[in-house]
Design a protein around this motif. Structure first.
Motif, mmCIF file in Angstrom:
data_model
loop_
_atom_site.group_PDB
_atom_site.id
_atom_site.type_symbol
_atom_site.label_atom_id
_atom_site.label_comp_id
_atom_site.label_asym_id
_atom_site.label_seq_id
_atom_site.Cartn_x
_atom_site.Cartn_y
_atom_site.Cartn_z
ATOM 1 N N THR A 201 0.898 -0.781 -0.266
ATOM 2 C CA THR A 201 -0.328 0.267 0.301
ATOM 3 C C THR A 201 0.629 1.410 -0.100
ATOM 4 O O THR A 201 0.270 2.324 0.227
ATOM 5 N N LYS A 202 2.231 0.991 0.388
ATOM 6 C CA LYS A 202 3.624 2.650 0.641
ATOM 7 C C LYS A 202 2.765 3.421 1.430
ATOM 8 O O LYS A 202 3.739 4.131 1.820
ATOM 9 N N ARG A 203 1.925 2.888 2.013
ATOM 10 C CA ARG A 203 1.641 4.027 3.392
ATOM 11 C C ARG A 203 0.833 3.137 4.365
ATOM 12 O O ARG A 203 0.781 3.587 5.373
ATOM 13 N N HIS A 204 0.974 1.794 4.587
ATOM 14 C CA HIS A 204 0.221 1.267 5.895
ATOM 15 C C HIS A 204 1.248 1.071 6.616
ATOM 16 O O HIS A 204 0.776 1.851 8.247
ATOM 17 N N CYS A 205 2.281 0.397 6.585
ATOM 18 C CA CYS A 205 3.173 0.108 7.553
ATOM 19 C C CYS A 205 4.135 0.948 8.032
ATOM 20 O O CYS A 205 5.124 1.973 7.651
ATOM 21 N N LYS A 206 4.103 1.531 9.211
ATOM 22 C CA LYS A 206 4.499 1.778 10.107
ATOM 23 C C LYS A 206 5.307 1.960 11.750
ATOM 24 O O LYS A 206 6.249 2.669 11.981
ATOM 25 N N ILE A 207 5.548 0.287 11.539
ATOM 26 C CA ILE A 207 6.082 -0.193 12.356
ATOM 27 C C ILE A 207 6.227 0.404 13.673
ATOM 28 O O ILE A 207 6.632 1.120 14.318
ATOM 29 N N ASP A 208 4.805 0.654 14.203
ATOM 30 C CA ASP A 208 4.072 1.120 15.399
ATOM 31 C C ASP A 208 3.300 0.475 16.600
ATOM 32 O O ASP A 208 3.045 -0.558 15.411
ATOM 33 N N GLY A 209 2.397 0.897 17.461
ATOM 34 C CA GLY A 209 2.075 0.029 17.617
ATOM 35 C C GLY A 209 0.434 -0.967 17.246
ATOM 36 O O GLY A 209 0.401 -1.289 18.140
ATOM 37 N N SER A 210 0.260 0.257 16.254
ATOM 38 C CA SER A 210 -1.067 -0.705 15.392
ATOM 39 C C SER A 210 -1.096 -0.622 14.201
ATOM 40 O O SER A 210 -1.950 -1.496 13.831
ATOM 41 N N CYS A 211 0.218 -0.691 13.804
ATOM 42 C CA CYS A 211 -0.274 -0.639 12.085
ATOM 43 C C CYS A 211 -0.516 -2.450 11.954
ATOM 44 O O CYS A 211 -0.772 -3.033 11.221
ATOM 45 N N CYS A 212 0.537 -3.024 12.875
ATOM 46 C CA CYS A 212 0.143 -4.689 12.399
ATOM 47 C C CYS A 212 -0.806 -5.527 13.026
ATOM 48 O O CYS A 212 -0.533 -6.469 12.873
ATOM 49 N N ILE A 213 -1.877 -4.340 13.784
ATOM 50 C CA ILE A 213 -2.774 -5.173 14.044
ATOM 51 C C ILE A 213 -3.950 -4.751 13.287
ATOM 52 O O ILE A 213 -5.527 -4.963 14.032
ATOM 53 N N THR A 214 -3.569 -3.290 12.270
ATOM 54 C CA THR A 214 -5.274 -3.208 11.834
ATOM 55 C C THR A 214 -5.254 -3.663 10.545
ATOM 56 O O THR A 214 -4.102 -3.287 9.834
ATOM 57 N N PRO A 215 -6.075 -3.678 10.229
ATOM 58 C CA PRO A 215 -6.137 -4.928 9.202
ATOM 59 C C PRO A 215 -6.040 -4.196 7.907
ATOM 60 O O PRO A 215 -6.177 -3.068 7.629
ATOM 61 N N SER A 216 -4.903 -4.934 6.905
ATOM 62 C CA SER A 216 -4.360 -4.112 5.826
ATOM 63 C C SER A 216 -4.163 -5.472 4.949
ATOM 64 O O SER A 216 -3.420 -6.469 4.958
ATOM 65 N N PRO A 217 -4.143 -4.666 3.603
ATOM 66 C CA PRO A 217 -3.471 -5.796 2.535
ATOM 67 C C PRO A 217 -2.005 -5.899 2.732
ATOM 68 O O PRO A 217 -1.467 -6.566 1.979
ATOM 69 N N ALA A 218 -1.685 -4.980 3.419
ATOM 70 C CA ALA A 218 -0.174 -5.322 3.414
ATOM 71 C C ALA A 218 0.600 -6.397 4.163
ATOM 72 O O ALA A 218 1.555 -6.747 3.545
ATOM 73 N N HIS A 219 -0.559 -6.680 4.663
ATOM 74 C CA HIS A 219 -0.121 -7.299 5.854
ATOM 75 C C HIS A 219 0.388 -9.025 4.673
ATOM 76 O O HIS A 219 1.180 -9.594 5.567
ATOM 77 N N GLU A 220 0.082 -9.128 3.698
ATOM 78 C CA GLU A 220 -0.352 -10.431 2.733
ATOM 79 C C GLU A 220 2.013 -10.369 2.850
ATOM 80 O O GLU A 220 2.423 -11.597 2.661
ATOM 81 N N PHE A 221 2.348 -9.213 3.025
ATOM 82 C CA PHE A 221 3.992 -9.511 2.667
ATOM 83 C C PHE A 221 5.034 -8.786 4.442
ATOM 84 O O PHE A 221 5.430 -8.485 3.584
ATOM 85 N N CYS A 222 3.591 -8.318 4.900
ATOM 86 C CA CYS A 222 4.182 -7.874 6.324
ATOM 87 C C CYS A 222 5.245 -8.990 7.372
ATOM 88 O O CYS A 222 4.153 -9.669 7.843
#
Ligand SMILES: C=CC1=C(C)c2cc3[nH]c(cc4nc(cc5[nH]c(cc1n2)c(C)c5CCC(=O)O)C(CCC(=O)O)=C4C)c(C)c3C=C
Ligand SMILES: [Fe+2]
Ligand SMILES: [Fe+2]
Length: 345
Positions: A201-222
């Motif tokens: 998505t080029k904008r989802h991952c922030k490596i913070d407390g919430s990005c990895c538990i907020t649903p996103s298509p980015a997770h397929e490759f995160c």
């Protein structure tokens, strides 16, 4: 005819520093492992790392090497044999780096009449430095040497119920009768840059407390999301209480920011804060290897004891457990009969 290629990382041919150097050169010159321009990678790897690291790594390998060879390779071979006993399709084994090349593995299948291959990267979580580099190399080999082959790759299985079930069972078995205050999930680290690079998505991952538990298509490759998800699913299955378990990332190399918190500092902190009994599991590795047998079971234990800890329980990887071989065979048989998309759906 269909056939399967299991793929793991690989190891040096021996613990001789010359062999370790050759292996590290191939591994670290991979642009998906050290992802900087070739001239800079050459300078970092050949100009700096390979001058000192092979001797140090060879000493580490000497501490964990078995009579039959590298634990990672011996265990992978045992797993391959077990799976082969359970399925009718030919099953070969290859390593991304080192002498057991992907080319030899594919050739072995072709020699048995295979024209449709399922590759299984033996990594539960997707990473540029693991799953992706295998898929890319296999594609290159297909173009150059095996144009007749139809090749599919099994995607990361970090959240698949069968995998979570077996991982949870292996943890529960290891911890049966063990008194522990904290269970640490230690995953291999990667540079943070690798996470940003593979954010589709080029904008989802922030490596913070919430990005990895907020649903996103980015997770397929995160990779980070997938590690945290594996832990969350295991914690749910084992009914672990919040505060009694946490995540950390091990094996940092270089000066770039890597995923945090680092395993060694976390073990030290737990000891200094008064934890006397801890357990540790390493779900990014399906086979025990240098990183689990030396870095965790030896170095990690020493850090914990020096920080005041007393009991350090190391949970083995899935290795060639029967139930793990059964799960892989189930996915293979599903693909053999239907397709890979629904094999681990
Ligand atoms: C930039 C360096 C590295 C990245 C990124 C990386 C990612 C990564 N690695 C594994 C799994 C394994 N790594 C192993 C050894 C190992 N890894 C690195 C560097 C990076 N790994 C080095 C330099 C080494 C060699 C040993 C050393 O000198 O410390 C192993 C063990 C191999 C064995 O023979 O036992 C495994 C397995 C994953 C899963 C991963 C990203 C998610
Ligand atoms: Fe590694
Ligand atoms: Fe994220």
């Amino acid at each position: 005819m269909k056939g399967v290629l299991l793929v793991n990382l690989g190891s040096p041919d021996s613990t001789d520093p010359k062999d370790v150097k050759k292996y590290l050169d191939e591994f670290l010159m991979d642009p998906r492992v050290i992802d900087v321009p070739f001239w800079l990678r050459s300078f970092i790897v050949r100009g700096i790392i390979l001058n000192t690291r092979p001797k140090k790594s060879a000493e580490a390998y000497q501490k964990i090497w078995w009579d039959e060879g590298s634990p990672l390779i011996v265990i992978s071979e045992r797993l391959q044999k077990k799976i082969q006993e359970k399925t009718t399709v030919p099953v070969a084994l290859a390593m991304r780096y080192g002498s057991m090349t992907l080319k030899k593995g594919l050739q072995e299948l072709v020699d048995q009449g295979v024209d449709e291959v399922l590759t299984i990267p033996l990594y539960p979580q997707f990473a540029m430095a693991t799953t992706e580099t295998i898929d890319v190399k296999v594609e290159e080999l297909k173009k150059e040497f095996f144009p007749q082959l139809e090749i599919t790759s099994l995607p990361a299985f970090y959240n698949k119920p069968e995998y979570i079930e077996v991982l949870s069972r292996s943890i529960a078995e290891s911890l049966e009768g063990v008194d522990y205050e904290h269970l640490l999930f230690s995953y291999h680290g990667v540079p943070e840059r690798h996470i940003y690079k593979r954010d589709i998505t080029k904008r989802h991952c922030k490596i913070d407390g919430s990005c990895c538990i907020t649903p996103s298509p980015a997770h397929e490759f995160c990779y980070r999301h997938q590690c945290l998800k594996t832990t969350a699913l295991v914690a749910e299955k084992l009914n672990l209480k919040p505060g009694t378990y946490s995540n950390a990332f091990q094996s940092r190399l270089g000066f770039d920011p890597w995923l945090k918190p680092p395993t060694d500092r976390t073990i030290e902190r737990l000891g200094l804060e008064g934890t006397k009994k801890m357990a540790i599991v390493t779900p990014a590795f399906v086979s025990d290897c240098l990183e689990t047998l030396e870095e965790i079971a030896m170095e990690g234990q020493e850090i914990f004891h020096e920080a005041g800890g007393q009991e350090f329980t190391v949970i083995p990887c899935l290795n060639d457990r029967d139930d793990w071989a059964e799960v892989l065979t189930g996915w293979i048989d599903h693909w053999r009969i239907v397709d890979v998309k629904t094999a681990i759906a």
